[in-house]
Enzyme design. Structure first.
Site, PDB file in Angstrom:
ATOM      1  N   HIS A 127       2.579  -9.058  -2.457  1.00 28.40           N
ATOM      2  CA  HIS A 127       3.513 -10.134  -2.121  1.00 28.40           C
ATOM      3  C   HIS A 127       2.876 -11.503  -2.331  1.00 28.40           C
ATOM      4  O   HIS A 127       3.574 -12.516  -2.372  1.00 28.40           O
ATOM      5  CB  HIS A 127       4.057  -9.986  -0.692  1.00 28.40           C
ATOM      6  N   ASP A 157       2.293  -2.654  -1.943  1.00 27.16           N
ATOM      7  CA  ASP A 157       1.952  -4.056  -1.698  1.00 27.16           C
ATOM      8  C   ASP A 157       0.527  -4.332  -2.166  1.00 27.16           C
ATOM      9  O   ASP A 157      -0.389  -4.488  -1.368  1.00 27.16           O
ATOM     10  CB  ASP A 157       2.116  -4.415  -0.218  1.00 27.16           C
ATOM     11  N   GLY A 235      -1.826 -16.116   6.043  1.00 32.17           N
ATOM     12  CA  GLY A 235      -3.009 -16.436   5.255  1.00 32.17           C
ATOM     13  C   GLY A 235      -4.009 -15.305   5.220  1.00 32.17           C
ATOM     14  O   GLY A 235      -4.854 -15.228   4.335  1.00 32.17           O
ATOM     15  N   SER A 237      -3.168 -12.199   4.740  1.00 35.73           N
ATOM     16  CA  SER A 237      -2.664 -11.167   3.839  1.00 35.73           C
ATOM     17  C   SER A 237      -3.601 -10.917   2.661  1.00 35.73           C
ATOM     18  O   SER A 237      -4.151 -11.850   2.074  1.00 35.73           O
ATOM     19  CB  SER A 237      -1.298 -11.577   3.277  1.00 35.73           C
ATOM     20  N   SER A 254      -1.216  -5.895   4.438  1.00 32.75           N
ATOM     21  CA  SER A 254       0.131  -6.141   3.936  1.00 32.75           C
ATOM     22  C   SER A 254       0.872  -7.113   4.838  1.00 32.75           C
ATOM     23  O   SER A 254       1.350  -8.154   4.400  1.00 32.75           O
ATOM     24  CB  SER A 254       0.899  -4.820   3.822  1.00 32.75           C
TER      25      SER A 254
END
Length: 283
Positions: A127, A157, A235, A237, A254
């Site tokens: 993402h 992801d 942030g 992720s 994720s």
């Protein structure tokens, strides 16, 4: 990619069935049948999977689920014998191997340095890579990290960024401060002691609480995730989930709900799936 702050999580059981249902055994119905019904759940703000603590398939809902959707989910849970539980806050991807990477107006965390032969890549969340092609190692976006070469989101992801700059890329996790050498990939199991590293909240540790979880984000459904009781914020992720004692990475962040003030739940893409999908090695 969304950067709105997460709402605090204080995990609360809310059983929408008779008292004591949490301790009851599953009805005489195969787990695969239950999963078959729950696989049709596409309501944003929900997640489902087996809860090892109760041995029951469990559907969790966040604060964005409407009363009408909640009623439909209650019927599905009642029909399958699954538990229904509320996690206050908003379940979302957490955009913004621990150190920050930057592209466009977004910030994410580097998950792992991997390679195919002599070509090196960054693994991070899909993402993150989905809408940004060029990534930088600094917030001023003056030091080029590399260029996106692959993205898989939703469904999975994860994404790849091929190194094109001259920045060093050791096989290590940044531990705020210091570096932990990474020896290879690992596999998660329930109860495993793990830590994660991210640019927003640094290193946080906890345990694996579930496997093969399905999460319905507002931007899409992701399957087969690892669940932990570790907090994270926007942030973080893409950052690594790792075992410090063995120097192994088992997943990349994720998303989740909550924050690191009051606690949270987080979900991770298993790293082994990423390596297999692109024929990569770690380190």
């Amino acid at each position: 990619m969304r950067r709105s702050p997460l709402v605090a999580l204080v995990l609360t059981a809310l059983l929408l069935a008779a008292p004591g249902a949490a301790q009851a055994a599953l009805p005489d119905r195969a787990a695969s049948d239950v999963a078959g019904v729950l696989s049709g759940v596409r309501t944003p703000g929900t997640a489902w999977g087996l809860d090892p603590a109760t041995g029951r398939m469990t559907v969790t809902v966040d604060d964005t689920v409407t009363p009408a959707d909640l009623a439909r989910l209650r019927k599905a849970a009642d029909r399958t014998g699954a538990l229904l539980r509320r996690e206050p806050g908003t379940l979302r991807t957490l955009i913004a191997a621990g150190q920050g990477i930057y592209g466009g107006g977004s910030r994410c965390s580097l998950g792992a340095n991997v390679r195919s032969g002599s070509t090196y890549y960054v693994v991070t969340a899909g993402h993150c890579t989905g809408t940004v092609s060029t990534w930088y190692a600094d917030s001023a976006q003056t030091t080029v990290l590399g260029t996106r070469t692959a993205t898989s989101y939703p469904g999975n992801d994860y994404g790849l960024i091929r190194y094109t700059g001259r920045i060093a890329h050791p096989s290590a996790v940044y531990t705020y401060p210091g570096l932990l050498t990474i020896n290879g990939p690992g596999t998660a199991y329930v109860g495993q002691a793990v830590c994660r590293s991210g640019v927003t909240t640094g290193v946080r540790c906890g345990t694996v609480t579930g496997l093969n979880q399905t999460v319905n984000y507002a931007t899409g459904v992701v399957y087969g995730l690892i669940r932990t009781n570790i907090c994270a914020e926007a942030g973080d992720s893409g950052g690594p989930l790792y075992v410090a004692s063995t120097g192994t990475i088992i997943g990349i962040l994720s998303g989740g709900s909550g924050n690191c003030t009051s606690g949270g739940t987080t979900y991770y893409q298993p790293i082994a799936e990423v390596l297999a999908a692109y024929g990569l090695t770690l380190p």
